[in-house]
Design an enzyme around this catalytic site. Structure first.
Site, PDB file in Angstrom:
ATOM      1  N   LYS A  38       1.011  -1.151  -0.183  1.00 42.24           N
ATOM      2  CA  LYS A  38      -0.042   0.093   0.054  1.00 42.24           C
ATOM      3  C   LYS A  38       0.845   1.217  -0.067  1.00 42.24           C
ATOM      4  O   LYS A  38       0.605   2.328  -0.549  1.00 42.24           O
ATOM      5  CB  LYS A  38      -0.917  -0.171   1.273  1.00 42.24           C
ATOM      6  CG  LYS A  38      -0.477   0.246   2.408  1.00 42.24           C
ATOM      7  CD  LYS A  38      -1.322   0.044   3.665  1.00 42.24           C
ATOM      8  CE  LYS A  38      -0.742   0.514   4.967  1.00 42.24           C
ATOM      9  NZ  LYS A  38       0.057   2.005   5.169  1.00 42.24           N
ATOM     10  N   THR A  39       1.900   1.324   0.753  1.00 36.81           N
ATOM     11  CA  THR A  39       2.826   2.242   0.747  1.00 36.81           C
ATOM     12  C   THR A  39       3.411   2.855  -0.433  1.00 36.81           C
ATOM     13  O   THR A  39       3.591   3.843  -0.821  1.00 36.81           O
ATOM     14  CB  THR A  39       3.884   2.488   1.931  1.00 36.81           C
ATOM     15  OG1 THR A  39       3.228   2.108   3.205  1.00 36.81           O
ATOM     16  CG2 THR A  39       4.782   3.759   2.058  1.00 36.81           C
ATOM     17  N   ASP A 227      -3.434   7.871   4.657  1.00 38.44           N
ATOM     18  CA  ASP A 227      -3.019   6.423   4.875  1.00 38.44           C
ATOM     19  C   ASP A 227      -3.547   6.130   6.243  1.00 38.44           C
ATOM     20  O   ASP A 227      -4.214   6.746   7.178  1.00 38.44           O
ATOM     21  CB  ASP A 227      -1.541   6.477   5.137  1.00 38.44           C
ATOM     22  CG  ASP A 227      -0.945   4.951   4.768  1.00 38.44           C
ATOM     23  OD1 ASP A 227      -1.685   4.098   4.634  1.00 38.44           O
ATOM     24  OD2 ASP A 227       0.233   4.883   5.350  1.00 38.44           O
ATOM     25  N   GLU A 228      -3.894   4.751   6.302  1.00 37.62           N
ATOM     26  CA  GLU A 228      -4.442   4.035   7.568  1.00 37.62           C
ATOM     27  C   GLU A 228      -5.718   4.649   7.948  1.00 37.62           C
ATOM     28  O   GLU A 228      -6.115   4.954   9.123  1.00 37.62           O
ATOM     29  CB  GLU A 228      -3.368   3.972   8.700  1.00 37.62           C
ATOM     30  CG  GLU A 228      -1.924   3.417   8.404  1.00 37.62           C
ATOM     31  CD  GLU A 228      -2.132   1.855   8.371  1.00 37.62           C
ATOM     32  OE1 GLU A 228      -3.047   1.379   8.357  1.00 37.62           O
ATOM     33  OE2 GLU A 228      -0.831   1.406   8.173  1.00 37.62           O
ATOM     34  N   GLN A 258      -7.843  -4.725   9.526  1.00 36.49           N
ATOM     35  CA  GLN A 258      -6.783  -4.264  10.461  1.00 36.49           C
ATOM     36  C   GLN A 258      -7.143  -3.057  11.341  1.00 36.49           C
ATOM     37  O   GLN A 258      -6.224  -2.626  11.987  1.00 36.49           O
ATOM     38  CB  GLN A 258      -5.592  -3.910   9.562  1.00 36.49           C
ATOM     39  CG  GLN A 258      -4.958  -5.309   8.948  1.00 36.49           C
ATOM     40  CD  GLN A 258      -3.554  -4.915   8.228  1.00 36.49           C
ATOM     41  OE1 GLN A 258      -2.587  -4.956   8.720  1.00 36.49           O
ATOM     42  NE2 GLN A 258      -3.732  -4.464   7.052  1.00 36.49           N
ATOM     43  N   ARG A 617       1.655 -10.987  10.181  1.00 33.24           N
ATOM     44  CA  ARG A 617       3.106 -10.685  10.552  1.00 33.24           C
ATOM     45  C   ARG A 617       3.983 -11.684  10.038  1.00 33.24           C
ATOM     46  O   ARG A 617       5.024 -11.192   9.817  1.00 33.24           O
ATOM     47  CB  ARG A 617       3.146 -10.195  11.931  1.00 33.24           C
ATOM     48  CG  ARG A 617       2.564  -9.202  12.606  1.00 33.24           C
ATOM     49  CD  ARG A 617       2.323  -7.898  11.866  1.00 33.24           C
ATOM     50  NE  ARG A 617       1.112  -7.959  11.092  1.00 33.24           N
ATOM     51  CZ  ARG A 617       1.045  -6.933   9.947  1.00 33.24           C
ATOM     52  NH1 ARG A 617       1.719  -6.193   9.644  1.00 33.24           N
ATOM     53  NH2 ARG A 617      -0.229  -7.053   9.205  1.00 33.24           N
TER      54      ARG A 617
END
Length: 745
Positions: A38-39, A227-228, A258, A617
């Site tokens: 995504k980044t 973002d987020e 998330q 993770r």
């Protein structure tokens, strides 16, 4: 204006990423699954706007949640296109500072206004809270600060808070909490100051009250990226909405699966309702996962599809199947820690660096047993987002009480705890007590005992003598109680537990750590080497463990090698990745937590998202563990496997301690029971003693340490009942029935 660099730039992305990066005008929602890049997509979109569509960098705003992430985004964008230095990349709060420094005078902020930090906030709150009915000396300023911070995250004024339906807020009467908030605001504004929450709320107020300022800022934010987005609260949502209200070029990136920060004020509905807010929004699904092996992703997908509060997506693995996901049920929590340590050692022997492996748990309190297992076999470890168990504030506080009970001359311990909780003995009074003690060559505790008789204090002498009486009671209890029972006694009688119960989520975490301290003392007493050991012996061992933690921390701060196993909570693991991940304590009551089970479907779904974050993770290997029996607050209880394991049944191998597959026989998989009442904490027990525990005198009893004896006298009732018992082997002892573990014969 276009640039030939645009299409070439997008060739570095997969097709879905490229579509999102090529989005030009209008609103857009990018649902970016874990490990989906995504980044990278966000940065390429910004570079594409500049290089292909000719947007000036000074018209682009990108908002994220940490300064580190913003700086990294700016640096990466600079490698792709020129002019990235003019990009406006910041956190929400940094953006607020910039806007208020430029335009704050429009809403009464004078030039040079200061931004108060947490300590500054507490100082003002201490000034204003003293004369408010309903707020006593025992109320902690941190409780009021928490109320104010939560109110601001929801854009509530003091009047809004006063109109709420709740009669009590964090244990305070609603009108008292609102009045404290109101006085705090008046005092703060009178000093030309704002606090951290104001950086958002005051910017929102500025935009609403002065439309011309909003228009000027919108010229610097014609293309907005957030973002987020699933982590935004109400205030951040409103700030974003206002900024995007003119040009509507808003692109948000996030993943409802998330969303795990509800306790910080995050509202998952912000991202779930984006298409309602912007019906014409384009939606891009980033589902290709570059992080985890196929088997790990299979378990993650199967788990999260059981949630209803989500936008449907399925992570698609780019990597091969990889190692099986495993689950091991240890006999108890100590065996669980040893199992993890054994596997870490084995994997390290196969060539894994320690830093490639992480241990994730639901609560900080779980780290204690893991730390001890790793320490025994000399595995280097570092704790992220916390400190070593025996270095945590609440642990050090209770151990300081214990030290002072054993050694009334320990002035260092006294200075640490005389104000925890607050007792009406301020800094000025403490200084007078210390001066008297120095003059008379005695301890500060002796000065407290003589505060009234010797006229040491003008005011509050009775508070000092009460504290001395409390410590005398603790000193007597230290002689009569086993370590775990004594620590329970200290926590209750000191008022420390009541203090933490007022502090919301932060207090709950500290309560869990204190529960674990009692368990540590009980385990210590059960060790053959410590049979008959006293609280003084336990404190000696605890001091040694704390010293090891302290030396390790200092070594890391001085640049020692970073090759260490990482320990952290599941919340702190978000945004990170490791080749090997252990998730420990996959049990009902831990994951999901008791509070979530009591909350019902919404709480259960957030806990499932938390488990999902933990699973995703893992890059190559995922090892899960649970215990058949777990000690909590000094008592060992049977544990159930987490019901979440049922969600992924068939997608993991159950293994023995050596990693060999065995047949899985469910300990008891039970469906979620939202109606189960919440246990606020295992250390809280306000029910009266049952008839089986109450004493009248004359009973024959047995004590686990002192043996058999006879009750000679009884004082008090209910939880305060105290008995005097003569033991044949230990003489006469006074014991609090609640903590004595006596058995009637």
């Amino acid at each position: 204006m276009t640039s030939s660099a645009g299409p070439d730039l997008l060739q570095a992305l997969n097709p879905t990423q490229a579509q999102a990066a090529d989005h030009f005008t209008g609103p857009a929602l990018v649902i970016a699954g874990a490990g989906s890049g995504k980044t990278r997509t966000l940065i390429y979109r910004i570079a594409h706007l500049i290089g292909h569509y000719g947007v000036h960098p000074g018209e682009i705003l990108a908002v994220t949640f940490t300064n580190k992430a913003a700086a990294e985004m700016r640096e990466r964008a600079g490698h792709l296109v020129p002019g990235a230095g003019d990009l406006w990349m910041s956190t929400f709060h940094s953006a607020g500072v910039r806007i208020l420094r430029t335009y704050g005078e429009h809403i009464g902020l004078r030039r040079g206004f200061v931004i108060y930090d947490d300590d500054d906030q507490l100082d003002i709150i201490k000034e204003v809270m003293g004369s408010i009915p309903g707020i006593g000396a025992e109320t902690q300023p941190r409780v009021i600060r928490g109320i104010i911070d939560r109110a601001k995250s929801n854009l509530w004024t003091p009047d809004d808070l006063d109109r709420s339906r709740e009669p009590f807020i964090s244990g305070l009467p609603r009108d008292a909490a609102a009045e404290a908030y109101r006085r705090y605001e008046v005092r703060k504004k009178g000093q030309n100051a704002i606090d951290f929450g104001d950086l958002i709320t005051e910017t929102v107020r500025l935009f609403k009250e002065v439309p011309g300022v909003l228009d000027k800022v919108q010229n610097k934010a014609k293309f907005i990226h957030v973002d987020e987005y699933q982590d935004t609260n109400r205030a951040q949502y409103e700030l974003t909405r206002l900024l995007a209200s003119r040009d509507r070029n808003l692109l948000v990136v996030g993943d409802p699966d998330q969303s795990i920060y509800k306790f910080r004020g995050a509202d998952i509905q912000n991202i779930l309702d984006f298409q309602k807010d912007y019906p014409d929004a384009k939606v891009y699904m980033l589902e290709h996962n570059y992080r985890s092996s196929a088997r790990v992703l299979e378990a993650a997908n199967k788990l999260i599809e059981n949630n209803t509060e989500r936008l449907d997506k399925t992570l698609k693995p780019v990597k091969e199947a990889g190692q099986p996901v495993t689950f091991h049920r240890a006999t108890d929590h100590r065996a669980e820690g040893d199992y993890v340590a054994d596997w870490l050692t084995r994997l390290h022997g196969e060539g894994r660096a320690w830093s490639e492996m992480a241990i994730l748990y639901r609560t900080n309190a779980q780290s204690r047993v893991i730390e001890e297992s790793l320490r025994r076999v000399q595995i280097p470890a570092r704790i992220v987002g916390g400190v070593g168990f025996y270095d945590r504030r609440e642990i050090r506080d209770i151990l300081a009480y214990a030290r002072l009970a054993l050694n009334p001359a320990d002035d260092v311990a006294l200075r640490r705890i005389i104000g925890r909780p607050r007792r009406g003995i301020g800094d000025t009074a403490l200084q007078k007590l210390m001066e008297w003690a120095r003059t008379h060559h005695t301890s500060v505790l002796t000065a407290c005992a003589n505060a009234a008789e010797q006229n040491i204090l003008d005011r509050g002498a009775h508070k000092a003598t009460e504290f001395a009486g409390l410590m005398e009671a603790m000193s007597e209890a230290a002689d009569n109680y086993e370590p775990a029972a004594f620590l329970r006694f200290v926590m209750e009688t000191s008022g420390y537990l009541d203090l933490l119960r007022q502090e919301g989520q932060e207090g709950q975490v500290r309560l869990e750590n204190l529960e674990e301290l009692v368990s540590a003392a009980e385990e210590w007493s059960q060790d053959e080497a410590n049979v008959g050991g006293s609280i003084a012996d336990f404190l000696d061992d605890a001091a040694l463990l704390s010293s090891v933690d302290d030396m390790r921390t200092k070594a890391e701060n001085k640049g020692a090698p970073e090759d260490a196993v990482t320990l952290m909570t599941l919340h702190n693991a978000k945004g990170l990745e490791f080749p090997v991940v252990f998730i420990v304590g996959v049990e009902q009551g831990l994951l999901p937590s008791k509070g979530a089970i009591a909350e019902g479907p919404s709480g259960i779904e957030e806990e499932r998202r938390l488990f999902y974050v933990g699973i995703t993770r893992a890059m190559e290997r995922l090892l899960m563990t649970a215990a058949q029996n777990r000690m909590q607050f000094g008592k060992t209880n049977a544990a159930e496997d987490s019901a979440f394991l049922e969600d992924i049944e068939g997608l993991f191998d159950t293994v023995d301690p050596y990693g060999q597959p065995i047949e899985y026989r469910a300990k008891t998989w039970k469906q979620y029971r939202p109606t189960v009442p919440a246990a606020t904490t295992a250390v809280k027990n306000t029910s009266p003693l049952t008839a089986e525990l109450a004493y009248r005198g004359g009973e024959q009893v047995k004590h686990p340490k002192f043996g058999e004896g006879q009750v000679l006298a009884v004082a008090g009732v209910g939880e305060r009942q105290e008995v005097t018992v003569h033991f044949a082997s230990a003489g006469t002892k006074k014991l609090m029935v609640k903590f004595a573990n006596l058995t009637k014969l």
